[in-house]
Design an enzyme around this catalytic site. Structure first.
Site, PDB file in Angstrom:
ATOM      1  N   LYS A  71       0.855  -1.190   0.000  1.00 15.85           N
ATOM      2  CA  LYS A  71       0.000   0.000   0.000  1.00 15.85           C
ATOM      3  C   LYS A  71       0.895   1.245   0.000  1.00 15.85           C
ATOM      4  CE  LYS A  71      -3.518   2.276   2.886  1.00 15.85           C
ATOM      5  NZ  LYS A  71      -4.314   2.175   4.131  1.00 15.85           N
ATOM      6  N   SER A 148      -9.009   2.831   3.654  1.00 15.65           N
ATOM      7  CA  SER A 148      -8.114   3.412   2.671  1.00 15.65           C
ATOM      8  C   SER A 148      -7.232   2.394   1.945  1.00 15.65           C
ATOM      9  CB  SER A 148      -7.205   4.445   3.350  1.00 15.65           C
ATOM     10  OG  SER A 148      -6.380   3.827   4.334  1.00 15.65           O
ATOM     11  N   SER A 172      -9.352   1.040   8.100  1.00 11.96           N
ATOM     12  CA  SER A 172      -8.874   0.970   6.719  1.00 11.96           C
ATOM     13  C   SER A 172      -8.379  -0.384   6.254  1.00 11.96           C
ATOM     14  CB  SER A 172      -7.772   2.009   6.495  1.00 11.96           C
ATOM     15  OG  SER A 172      -8.329   3.303   6.471  1.00 11.96           O
TER      16      SER A 172
END
Length: 476
Positions: A71, A148, A172
């Protein structure tokens, strides 16, 4: 290895094939590259292109040669530019070193093939940024995969990757797991290291781990990467057994608290209520004691404190980056709500942050007392299965900091409690919605109680299996 064979294996299964010599790591990685390329045009889950070759990893690790992605936020790999979902960092800033968890991912044998999309500085429950555009849900490309960690979620859900890095400051990991039909484990604070860059990222809210399709992958990966680094603030007790051994239906009789209403009072979609009810029934059939119960929080104080924590974090990141780059903050480089949150965060005082700490302490003690009477707390992960793309628009000029916060946590009113308290929580796929969308069921456990959490998750995986479900956009 054909892509059609590759997509049928989780990370544990691929590692077993490689270890047995039935397929080479290079063949698996070639299949992964083809798989990612087959879906990314539709999903927009990557930041930039795939790496020219996978990042170096230990060929002796338990996940030797298994494809993986990072990520684009917080965790970083040496020499790989990081953009954090924002235009202000341009093509990205490369770090000269791995974070400690990145090093552990390499030591586990995971071969990173690319970066996955995140919203700007991670403050959203969707993955839509001006810098990278919207990431789409493989179950329905008009919908969001959550955020996220949405780029990671989209690729794992589409079976392009078996596992990918994710992080969680308010949900997230769990929100995209719910929206995308995955297992999203947020470990206890301190279970995974945040060295060397942080002591307590986001005032203790931020946790780093991964998204997987199976409970055994989450457990095995936690075995491979958990533990403190010298100088870490937390030193958790070692588990009584391996997490992999714990990931099986628990023996004995657990006490399970169930709640399908949000403490904030926001409405909860019937599909989310039904998924929790089905999970509770499965636990009851297995002999566990299930009853409706929930802790009583001061929601107004909690939301005020959580908003201030997030805005102080965004202020630190945005103003710090601007100073390093020699630029001014404006909507030319930041989305409207990020700028509003950063500007509000910059007005906060030391007294404000001490007040935040007091609310967080009260919240933690409330939930800890509640869990002395129960082994786990079962809730929906989110208040709806997903959101339509555009609903959570971080570039909406009509929203101030509180307006943006409320928009996010109206969709996700169940997740932030575990971040504030540091307690472990996992989202697993529940019964799908009438539209066929994934629906997440969240299980929250006692601090440092991942073994119990993984056991409950394994029971639900066995009683309400999800392995045969396939999204509309599937790697080929």
């Amino acid at each position: 290895m054909e892509v059609s064979e590759y997509t049928e294996h989780d990370a544990t299964g691929l590692a077993e094939l490689i270890a047995a010599g039935k397929v080479s790591a290079a063949e698996v990685q070639t299949a992964a590259r083809q798989a990612v390329e087959s879906v990314n045009g539709e999903l927009n889950a990557l930041v930039g292109e795939l790496f020219e070759r996978p990042l170096a990893a230990d060929e002796r690790g338990p996940f030797r040669g298994v494809p993986f992605a990072i990520k684009d936020l917080v965790l970083h790999a040496e020499g790989v530019p990081q953009r954090a979902g924002t235009r202000m960092l341009g093509p990205g800033i490369p770090y000269p070193y791995d974070t400690a968890l990145m090093r552990r991912f390499r030591e586990a044998g995971l071969a990173a093939v690319g970066l996955t999309a995140t919203p700007e500085f991670g403050f959203s429950a969707t993955t839509e940024s001006v810098a990278n555009g919207p990431t789409r849900n493989p179950w329905d490309t008009s919908r969001s995969p959550g955020g996220s960690s949405g780029g990671s979620a989209a690729l794992v859900a589409a079976r392009a990757l078996p596992v990918a890095h994710a992080s969680d400051g308010g949900g997230s990991i769990r929100i995209p797991a719910a929206a995308s039909g995955l297992v999203g484990l947020k470990p206890s604070r301190g279970r995974t290291t945040v060295a060397p860059d942080y002591a307590d990222p986001l005032l203790g809210l931020g946790i780093e781990f991964a998204l997987t399709r199976t409970v055994r992958d989450a457990a095995g990966l936690l075995d491979a990467v958990h533990g403190a680094e010298p100088g870490d603030r937390y030193l958790l007790p070692a588990p009584a057994t391996t997490f992999a051994d714990a990931a099986r239906p628990p023996a004995g009789r657990l006490r399970v608290a169930v709640c399908t209403t949000a403490a904030s009072g926001v409405p909860v979609d019937p599909a989310c209520v039904a998924a929790v009810a089905a999970a509770a029934e499965a636990l009851e059939r297995a002999g566990h004691t299930v009853e409706e119960a929930a802790p009583e929080f001061d929601v107004a104080a909690f939301d005020d404190a959580n908003l201030k924590a997030w805005c102080s974090f965004l202020a630190d990141g945005a103003y710090g980056a601007a100073a390093a780059l020699g630029i001014e903050l404006s909507t030319d480089v930041l989305e409207h709500t990020t700028l509003a949150c950063a500007e509000y965060g910059a007005t906060l005082t030391a007294l404000d942050l001490y007040a935040v700490d007091r609310v967080f302490n009260a919240t933690t003690r409330t939930l800890a007392r509640f869990l002395t009477g129960y082994d786990v707390w079962l809730t929906p992960t989110t208040a709806a299965p997903n959101t339509v793309l555009g609903h959570l628009d971080a570039n909406d000029p009509t929203l101030d900091a509180r307006g943006w916060y409320d928009r996010i946590f109206t969709f996700a009113p169940f997740t932030a409690w575990a971040n504030v308290t540091g307690m472990p929580a996992v989202s697993v796929p529940g019964t799908p919605s009438p539209e066929g969308w994934p629906v997440g069921v969240q299980v929250v456990g006692r601090y440092a109680g991942e073994e119990t959490l993984l056991g409950v998750a394994a029971l639900l995986e066995e009683a309400l299996p999800w392995a045969d479900r396939r999204p509309a956009v599937l790697a080929r």
